[in-house]
Design a protein around this motif. Sequence first.
Motif, PDB file in Angstrom:
ATOM      1  N   MET A  37       0.848  -1.199   0.000  1.00 55.19           N
ATOM      2  CA  MET A  37       0.000   0.000   0.000  1.00 55.19           C
ATOM      3  C   MET A  37       0.880   1.245   0.000  1.00 55.19           C
ATOM      4  N   LYS A  38       0.640   2.143  -0.955  1.00 57.78           N
ATOM      5  CA  LYS A  38       1.355   3.404  -1.020  1.00 57.78           C
ATOM      6  C   LYS A  38       0.367   4.554  -0.837  1.00 57.78           C
ATOM      7  N   TYR A  39       0.905   5.735  -0.549  1.00 59.55           N
ATOM      8  CA  TYR A  39       0.076   6.891  -0.248  1.00 59.55           C
ATOM      9  C   TYR A  39       0.426   8.048  -1.170  1.00 59.55           C
ATOM     10  N   LEU A  40      -0.622   8.776  -1.580  1.00 60.74           N
ATOM     11  CA  LEU A  40      -0.466   9.904  -2.489  1.00 60.74           C
ATOM     12  C   LEU A  40      -1.071  11.156  -1.876  1.00 60.74           C
ATOM     13  N   SER A  41      -0.700  12.297  -2.422  1.00 59.17           N
ATOM     14  CA  SER A  41      -1.211  13.570  -1.941  1.00 59.17           C
ATOM     15  C   SER A  41      -2.484  13.951  -2.684  1.00 59.17           C
ATOM     16  N   THR A  42      -3.403  14.577  -1.980  1.00 64.67           N
ATOM     17  CA  THR A  42      -4.634  15.056  -2.606  1.00 64.67           C
ATOM     18  C   THR A  42      -4.373  16.146  -3.627  1.00 64.67           C
ATOM     19  N   ARG A  43      -3.174  16.730  -3.628  1.00 68.08           N
ATOM     20  CA  ARG A  43      -2.877  17.823  -4.562  1.00 68.08           C
ATOM     21  C   ARG A  43      -1.942  17.400  -5.692  1.00 68.08           C
ATOM     22  N   GLY A  44      -1.754  16.085  -5.855  1.00 72.27           N
ATOM     23  CA  GLY A  44      -1.096  15.588  -7.045  1.00 72.27           C
ATOM     24  C   GLY A  44       0.399  15.449  -6.978  1.00 72.27           C
ATOM     25  N   GLU A  45       1.030  15.693  -5.825  1.00 74.17           N
ATOM     26  CA  GLU A  45       2.476  15.513  -5.708  1.00 74.17           C
ATOM     27  C   GLU A  45       2.811  14.081  -6.130  1.00 74.17           C
ATOM     28  N   PRO A  46       3.738  13.883  -7.072  1.00 77.89           N
ATOM     29  CA  PRO A  46       3.861  12.586  -7.744  1.00 77.89           C
ATOM     30  C   PRO A  46       4.503  11.474  -6.928  1.00 77.89           C
ATOM     31  N   THR A  47       5.233  11.796  -5.858  1.00 79.07           N
ATOM     32  CA  THR A  47       5.955  10.766  -5.117  1.00 79.07           C
ATOM     33  C   THR A  47       5.014   9.978  -4.227  1.00 79.07           C
ATOM     34  N   LEU A  48       4.982   8.669  -4.365  1.00 79.02           N
ATOM     35  CA  LEU A  48       4.202   7.806  -3.485  1.00 79.02           C
ATOM     36  C   LEU A  48       5.050   7.437  -2.275  1.00 79.02           C
TER      37      LEU A  48
END
Length: 485
Positions: A1-12
């Motif tokens: 499971m990886k996590y992303l930003s609600t504002r689109g920052e590309p790094t998981l």
Amino acid sequence: MKYLSTRGEPTLRGFSDILLEGLAPDGGLYLPDHYPQIDAATLARWRGLSYADLAFEILSLFIDDIPAEDLRAIVRKTYTREVFGSDAITPLKPLVDRAGAASGAGVALLALSNGPTLAFKDVAMQLLGHLFEYELARRGEVLNILGATSGDTGSAAEYAMRGKRGVAVFMLSPHGRMSPFQQAQMFSLADANIHNLAIDGVFDDCQDIVKTVSGDLDFKRAHRIGTVNSINWARLLAQVVYYFAGWFQVTRATRSSDQPVSFAVPSGNFGNVCAGHVARMMGLPIEQLVVATNENDVLDEFFRTGRYRVRGAADTHETSSPSMDISKASNFERFVFDLLGRDGARTAALFGAGLARDGGFELKPAEFARVREFGFASGRSTHADRIATIRATHAHYGVTIDPHTADGLKVAREHLDPAVPMLVLETALPIKFAATIREALGREPERPPGFEGIEALPKRVLRMPADAAGVKRHIAEHAVGAPGR
């Protein structure tokens, strides 16, 4: 499971990284890159589990960088009868009148306030304290926690973190806007790693300072700043568990394996109800998520109109349910991100430049039309409503509820479906808001053992202006890991 930003920052990122980080570097909030799906077979397998083992099963779906045996030990150490007063941890409290009849349409309270600080925040914060201590020891690092509270987050965080190795807490609260009991719970703590800062302003000013400091990436990294507010995904994840626990208690009582349930949630910062949104996205049979606000009705306005209009400090009302005196709901961004099909650029435009420029936004009609697909409804409660609900609940059922739970119960009754049980999330015990209980019932609320005379204890708090630079200076001087400390 990886996590992303609600504002689109590309790094998981992995769970352990975002546990210690809080906000994403682009100012967004973290969410999992997908919601694990729960089917009927899994629910059947989980049905007889203890609360701690249910928590392990749910958390392990989102956490794959902590060994399973360590995670299981952490949750079993967290959710105990000794800490929460019962094996159920979050027991169901049906409203049964004095003649023995249940409340109409299956309304019940989900009791979340039996932890150390008598508020629902303990359910997540106790887990967060153990997770922080575990991860910091594993890395050989320290953490300076910066948080904002409108009443209950602060005491729950401080009680969870007091004495923890490698951790200091800097908690901002709006000066004079918490109840005397809430202030006493926080300000009477003498632990060296606890720092209370009373800010001249409202909760939103405190929250803005937390975001400003967290947004200074150089300062954040230099002083190892983390968060315990519900902008921290780990805290919200812990809250997902009690939606499942509440559903299991209802379905055991109704002897149904697929009974849908609705939840009414007193809401200010949108974290508590956002956890319900996550549970529903996972497949838990939730019919409605009813958002209950007080006079600070930014969220109710949105769910009625599609317009999100942030209020300033001058227009944020001081009410008798003070923990909901919030006009800028941080966690709301997570829901809007999902509502918009996880469009990070669009979310960033609404909550970044758009919010700063216009003080709010209005969804397009097609976007707003999707709100009902996510099961949300809302309503508003006033001081008069709270008093009336507290009186009626005590008169009919012999149960005393706090003013925030009263907001939830009042709004819940406006959205009842006779075929769907409604659980109202209890947010705190009445003793925390004694003045309102006295007004409603003409007597003092029951005081749990161990809290006698707490308001008279010496207080340790520093009053400060609403200035992020001043808060940063204080943190730099007192942070764990700072020179000489």
